[in-house]
Structures are given as structure tokens and as C-alpha cells.
Design a protein around this motif. Structure first.
Motif, PDB file in Angstrom:
ATOM      1  N   ASN A 291     -48.872 -34.923  58.163  1.00 29.68           N
ATOM      2  CA  ASN A 291     -49.314 -34.401  59.430  1.00 29.68           C
ATOM      3  C   ASN A 291     -49.592 -35.445  60.351  1.00 29.68           C
ATOM      4  OD1 ASN A 291     -51.071 -33.200  61.308  1.00 29.68           O
ATOM      5  ND2 ASN A 291     -50.734 -31.286  59.932  1.00 29.68           N
ATOM      6  N   ASN A 300     -48.864 -29.954  55.941  1.00 30.21           N
ATOM      7  CA  ASN A 300     -48.009 -29.897  56.962  1.00 30.21           C
ATOM      8  C   ASN A 300     -47.018 -28.971  56.857  1.00 30.21           C
ATOM      9  OD1 ASN A 300     -45.067 -31.011  56.777  1.00 30.21           O
ATOM     10  ND2 ASN A 300     -46.533 -32.496  55.495  1.00 30.21           N
ATOM     11  N   GLN A 302     -43.946 -29.565  58.732  1.00 30.75           N
ATOM     12  CA  GLN A 302     -42.923 -30.282  59.458  1.00 30.75           C
ATOM     13  C   GLN A 302     -41.511 -30.409  58.914  1.00 30.75           C
ATOM     14  OE1 GLN A 302     -44.053 -32.442  62.163  1.00 30.75           O
ATOM     15  NE2 GLN A 302     -46.114 -31.540  61.816  1.00 30.75           N
ATOM     16  N   TYR A 416     -49.525 -24.394  56.203  1.00 34.57           N
ATOM     17  CA  TYR A 416     -49.100 -25.614  55.442  1.00 34.57           C
ATOM     18  C   TYR A 416     -49.219 -25.641  53.977  1.00 34.57           C
ATOM     19  CZ  TYR A 416     -50.457 -27.764  60.101  1.00 34.57           C
ATOM     20  OH  TYR A 416     -50.564 -28.124  61.527  1.00 34.57           O
TER      21      TYR A 416
END
Ligand code: TEU
Ligand code: CA
Length: 559
Positions: A291, A300, A302, A416
Motif C-alpha cells: 500500500n 491493499n 492493488q 483489502y
């Protein structure tokens, strides 16, 4: 340098509580593992690694050990362990145990005695752990624990704090004390003398702490400041002593889990000419998408950028080539499911994507580790509520970051957790379409992933195009090919954002591995049209040359 047996091996990791329940108490057990040995033999794996099966209060699912020489009763008896070990050997396989000696459980008798007095008048375990006086009435330094809160807990009866890099129920052993090291050597000999074939060593590069236990730099990242604590000044000495006193007396395999280790550390501890460990689990490729806010650490959602993933894996391939030996993994009990994290679990592409990931990793140099269910393309669960989680790391992180520190809102943190939580890897193994996926006849300790009717071993073994048979081919290819095992590594176009491609060279042969990490068709020409190029493996049943279809992954040999 003569090659070692573990350079030819593929390891299968079993999370015992989630693998197979044989006595219908909802928890996996040793007889259950024994029942599944024919399945593992069919897959073709050589070595089984069991997560901890020792007596434990189970605060961290067995990574808090209260007696190293007793089997956790819910898994079975020592007699059942001995029977399992002999059956594993009869099936031509080997067994690694999980050695957790950076810390014990706070219920271990050593700690129960150590905390009673400062001057050891009751027992000589008083300095088996890392005790420090309060500093201005507070914790000795600002270290966070991996599972939330401070890494220090105060014990009034002793008037001191003790260090626990993980949970308060996991006090760190004081490795500077030679009696602690002798106790660990004796534990290792106990299992090796029973015929165990080696150890996976839990956070072994954390056992030597930085001198003076200095404060972590601010702002501290969430959880354990592993980079600060890892690879302390005496680690080499301890590993060399371990080798001299124990490991060198047995023909075994060792793999050290080393959070935040760097290639030069791994070469130092596993150099082919050194006598410490055989290989390490490094974390670079599984921490590429941290993160941007350090206060959130690993949490996270992502997507992983392919060039970053390639950079991490290629760095380790190049650095250890001819100087050390890599472990190769996408998954374990601490990581989310690879197909969901690094590719896609969209039913349209999941099988191809899982095969693509298998090929990409298994054609590299090193010893591959297959985590239970990875050979089926098992996926993340996509949790939506906090009460679906079981792991203290997920639950503590939510409360600390959302409720206490208010760093992030609940809905975002739930996203997350769904993406990164260790719980994703701990749902029961999916064996068939019967109730609870054939894992147990009663409600399992942890809910089965609802997609088990589509994703299960019975279906996979009946389908020649399944991920299972692709992994079987990858394992067979490694066993048969020195090029796969010992070839060097040359990455092709590191900045390519869609395709992961590399070559391996050994004597007069070249391997070419091409993986499309996207759901788009792309074109790449790496000379796969060369007259001497022979396609030896693919996740499609035909070959369009330079055209790479969604998640297409193929391997050529050039004579
Ligand atoms: O994991 C060590 C470790 O690196 C983890 O703290 C990892 O950073 C984290 O799980 C990522 O989310 C080992 C074991 O594999 C893990 O299961 C234990 O919880 C931990 O040590 C403590 O023994
Ligand atoms: Ca059971």
C-alpha cells in the motif's frame, strides 16, 4: 558441484487442519493425510511439508508451540505420526516438518517458568526469552508486532516487558543464550532421529535481533518492521552452529523462511559452498504491491504490475544462479490464492490462468513448492464481512486500523482483507462435490469456499485438461530435464507490461518460456518460429506461433 536430491524435487505444502478430516471432528488430521497419499503420488510430488502439528494453544494456528515433542492431539497420536511417516517413505516421498524456533507459545513450560522471576531463583529458564526493564515507565522501544499492537507486553510478577514480534502468545526466544540453542538442537535431533527428512524454518532470519534493539524509523509501517529486525548480526553464527551441531549429521533438506531478505543474504546463508541452509523463502515477489500508505503495510487491493513482479523474480533468478538455490512459490498458508492475485479467477479464464502461472514459475531455476489446492486452481473466497475471517492477523488489523487508529474506513479495509488475507489460503481442501467438498462429514472448523462444486480434485482427476494434469506435466518435465533444473536464466524484455518471457540455457540446449498475463491477444516474436524450436508444453491445444491468446503460456526447446 554434485547435484543434491532436493534440486530435483518438487515440494507439496499441506496445511494439516484444512487438508482431510478422517474422524469427522471438522478438523484435518494425520490419518486424513495418509488417506490422500495416492493422490499426491499421482500428482508426482517428491516431498511433503506439513505446517506445525505440535502441541499448541492454536492462537496462530500452530505457530505458537507449547510442546515441541508432542503431536497436537486433534491431529492424532505420535503413533499415528510414525505410521504416516513410514507410509510417506513407502510411497517414495519425503517429509519436512515446520521448525518454529524464533518464538514459542506463552504456554510453553519454559515461558511459564521464565516469567516467574527476574533473577532465575526458581529456574534456569529466566533468560530463555527477551526481557527488558520499562523505559520511563513504557515499552523498551517503539516496535510494532506483526499481528497488531506493541511488540512488548508487561508481566507484573517479573516487573519487566517481554518481546513478541508476533502475538503476545508468541514470546521470542533469546538465541544469545547458548542453553536456548542447545534446546533447539535437541528438538531438531528428536525429529531427525525419527526419520524426518528436513525442516522448513519459520522466520529463521529474525532469530538474531539488531544490537541494542533500536527504535524503528517513523512513521512505522503497519505490523512488524521486518526490515529492521531481519538478518541480525549473529544470524550467520547461529546457522553455522546449527549446521555443525545438527544438520551436517543428516542427509536432509532445509528451507529458511526469511521475510525481507535480499539475494545477497540468501547467498550468504545458502551458498552452495556454505554449510548453513539449502534454500530460502524470500518475499520480494509477494510484496510488490504494498500500500502506498506505510501505515497500512501489506493491506491493499492493488493489481500487481507485471514489470514489478518480473523484476522481483528475475533479480533472484540472476543473483542465485550458480551461487545459491531458489525456492519457487506463488502460494502458501500466508498468501492469498495465486490465480486470484496474479492473474484472474474469472471462470472464463481461471483454468488457463492457473496453468499459465504454474508454467511461468516451474520452468525457473529452483525447487518449486505447490500449496494444497494450487494444483486445482483454487481461488480466493472474496469475503465481504469481518465475521467470515478466522485469522488473528486479519481481525486484529481491522480493529487496529479501522476502529483504533482510524487510518482507513471499514468498507475499504474489508476490500483489502478480501484481497490479501491469509484466510483465503486456509479454507478446506476441495476434494469432491459431496457435502463440505469431501473434507469432512461435519461442519468444518472453517467454511469451505462455495465454488467447490466446480473446483475439486475428483473433477480435476477426471479431466485430462485440468490444472492438475498440467502440474503433473510440469513436475515430470522438471524430473526429466537438466535444462529445466540447472539451466541459467535470461529474461526477455523486462519492461513488457503484458508478457513474461525468459530463456534458460544448459549445455547445447535452450528453453523458451512465454506467458501472456492478460486477457487480450498479443503478438510477440521471440524466434519461436525457428526451425529447431520444438513446442513441449502449452495451455492451449494448438500453437499460433507469435500470436499469444488470453493467458496463453507455452514452452519451447531449441536443440
Ligand atoms: O510467517 C512469517 C511472516 O513473514 C508473516 O508474518 C508474514 O509476514 C505475514 O503472514 C504476511 O501476512 C511465519 C508463518 O508462516 C506464519 O504463518 C506465522 O503466523 C508467523 O511466521 C509467526 O510464526
Ligand atoms: Ca479430524
Amino acid at each position: 558441484m554434485a547435484h543434491k536430491w532436493w534440486q530435483n524435487a518438487v515440494i507439496y505444502q499441506i496445511y494439516p487442519m484444512s487438508f482431510q478430516d478422517s474422524n469427522n471432528d471438522g478438523i484435518g488430521d494425520l490419518p486424513g493425510i495418509e488417506q490422500r497419499l495416492p493422490y499426491l503420488k499421482k500428482l508426482g510430488v517428491d516431498v511433503l511439508w506439513l505446517n506445525p502439528i505440535y502441541k499448541s494453544p492454536n492462537k496462530d494456528n500452530g505457530y505458537d508451540i507449547s510442546d515441541y515433542e508432542q503431536i497436537q492431539p486433534v491431529y492424532g497420536s505420535m503413533a499415528e505420526f510414525d505410521k504416516l511417516l513410514s507410509q510417506i517413505h513407502k510411497h517414495g516421498m519425503k517429509l519436512l516438518m515446520d521448525l518454529v524456533v524464533n518464538h514459542t507459545s506463552d504456554q510453553h513450560r519454559w515461558f511459564q517458568e521464565s516469567k516467574r522471576s527476574k533473577d532465575g531463583k526458581y529456574s534456569d529458564y529466566s533468560d530463555y526469552y527477551i526481557w527488558r526493564d520499562p523505559v520511563d515507565g513504557h515499552e523498551p522501544n517503539n516496535w510494532h508486532a506483526a499481528f497488531g499492537g506493541s511488540a512488548w507486553t508487561f508481566v507484573p510478577e517479573r516487573g519487566q516487558y517481554y518481546l513478541h514480534l508476533f502475538a503476545p502468545g508468541q514470546p521470542d526466544l533469546n538465541w544469545e543464550n547458548p542453553a536456548v540453542r542447545e534446546s533447539v538442537w535437541n528438538i531438531m535431533r528428536f525429529w531427525l532421529d525419527k526419520g524426518v527428512d528436513g525442516f522448513r524454518m519459520d522466520v529463521i532470519n529474525l532469530i538474531s535481533k539488531p544490537a541494542g534493539l533500536p527504535d524503528a524509523p517513523e512513521p512505522a509501517t503497519y505490523g512488524l518492521t521486518e526490515a529492521l529486525v531481519a538478518d541480525g548480526p549473529k544470524l550467520d553464527d547461529y546457522l553455522r552452529e546449527m549446521n555443525d551441531k545438527v544438520l551436517s549429521h543428516y542427509d536432509i533438506m532445509t528451507v529458511g523462511e526469511m521475510p525481507s531478505s535480499k539475494p545477497e543474504d540468501a547467498i550468504n546463508y545458502t551458498g552452495l559452498d556454505k554449510h548453513e541452509l539449502n534454500m530460502v523463502f524470500q518475499f520480494e515477489h509477494v510484496t510488490v504491491a504494498a500500500n502506498p500508505d506505510p501505515r497500512l503495510g501489506k493491506w491493499n487491493d492493488q493489481p500487481v504490475e507485471l514489470p514489478q513482479l518480473k523484476r522481483a523474480l528475475s533479480r533472484w533468478q540472476k543473483a542465485l544462479d550458480g551461487r545459491g538455490w531458489n525456492s519457487l512459490y506463488w502460494n502458501n498458508h500466508d498468501q492469498p490464492r495465486a490465480v486470484s492475485r496474479f492473474a484472474t479467477d474469472d471462470p472464463k479464464y481461471r483454468v488457463r490462468a492457473a496453468k499459465m502461472l504454474g508454467t511461468t514459475l516451474h520452468m525457473m531455476q529452483g525447487t518449486p513448492f505447490v500449496y494444497e489446492g494450487e494444483e486445482l486452481g483454487m481461488t480466493n473466497v472474496h469475503y465481504t464481512r469481518l465475521d467470515q475471517y478466522e485469522d488473528l492477523e486479519a481481525i486484529n488489523s481491522y480493529h487496529e486500523l479501522v476502529d483504533e487508529q482510524k487510518v482507513v474506513d471499514g468498507q475499504t479495509m474489508l476490500k483489502y482483507l478480501a484481497h490479501m488475507s491469509r484466510d483465503n489460503a486456509r479454507t478446506p481442501m476441495q476434494w469432491d462435490t459431496s457435502k463440505n467438498a469431501g473434507f469432512s462429514k461435519v461442519q468444518p472448523w472453517f467454511a469451505v469456499n462455495p465454488n467447490y462444486p466446480e473446483i475439486n480434485a475428483e473433477k480435476a482427476v477426471d479431466d485430462s485438461q485440468s490444472v492438475f494434469y498440467h502440474y503433473q506435466k510440469l513436475i515430470q518435465l522438471r524430473h526429466d530435464s537438466d535444462l529445466v533444473k540447472f539451466g541459467n536464466y535470461d529474461e526477455i524484455d523486462p519492461e513488457d507490461t503484458d508478457v513474461f518471457a525468459y530463456r534458460r540455457h544448459y549445455q547445447d540446449q535452450t528453453l523458451l518460456v512465454i506467458s501472456n498475463f492478460t486477457d487480450q491477444t498479443v503478438t510477440r516474436d521471440y524466434d519461436q518460429g525457428h526451425p529447431t524450436a520444438k513446442l513441449i508444453l502449452s495451455n492451449y491445444d494448438d500453437d499460433l506461433g507469435t500470436e499469444l491468446r488470453p493467458y496463453e503460456s507455452k514452452v519451447y526447446v531449441f536443440k
